[in-house]
Design a protein around this motif. Sequence first.
Motif: not given
Length: 306
Positions: A169-174, A189-192
């Motif tokens: 979840x962490x890697x794919x979301x990032x 901020x849009x990327x986050x």
Amino acid sequence: MDSQSTFRRVLHHPFTRLVLCLVLAVVLSALFHWLGAVLRLDRLPSANLRTGVFALKNAVTVVLALWLVEWGIGRRTLAQLGLGWQGALRDVGWGLLLGLGLMSAVIGVMALAGWYQLVEGPPESFQEEARDALVWAAIFSAAGFFEEVAFRGIAFRLLEEWLGSAAALLVSSAFFGLVHGTNPHATWFATLAIALEAGVLLGAAYMLTRSLWFATGVHIAWNWTQGALFGVAVSGLDVDRLLESRLSGPEAWTGGGFGAEAGGVALLLCTTAGVLLLVYAARQGQWVPFLPRRRARRESAPATAG
């Protein structure tokens, strides 16, 4: 362990299959690009038609790459990869309702705050508006399907098999957020925001059902509702819309030129929905612990005598 067994173990490893999917997707994309140049698809008369063909090409590319690798190595069917036909319409339907509801809630909150207003647009007939809405429904369907197969069907699924749900979840979301960070009007901020709200929500949608159709439905409705219905930019891109609108107020809350999904309202509402869906998926037994393959080998190893 002999060399043949070692080779088979390496070949079947999720990381190997992930790399092979990515490499094959690049090769197929280059092949389709060449074929498109031969057929002169870049000279199609309509920009929307060119966009649709591009999205469809991407969708076919990732599905072929996924299936060829997983069927070739492990004889996994499309149903085992989250693309089975049984229940597909039901899953897409529920996903469309969730995506429509979430983005409507985001726009509704901004409207109540006075940050979203309807304005006069160019005169169009009902037939023209309906046609544009259907065209963008088709484009968003192909684009959403492509991204869900790529990010959830390939990246998340194989990372989860290798490292567990949390790391996947962490890697794919990032990575999902970073890819959208190259779009027009993108900010850090849009990327986050995309990583948190969309990455978590769509990852949880896949975890809960193990169906790419549910996540695809959410993705399609999210984009279409935001852009084609309410007239807000979608990841920095303007689309034909049914309602002409204007965003005003603080960009930190509205998302500004990138679209509502890059604002604080969407970040709060959609991330909350994603976390709730994630908790529900975990309670349904869909959470994969850290390093599941190592854990499975340890549990299956014969106990030593004391």
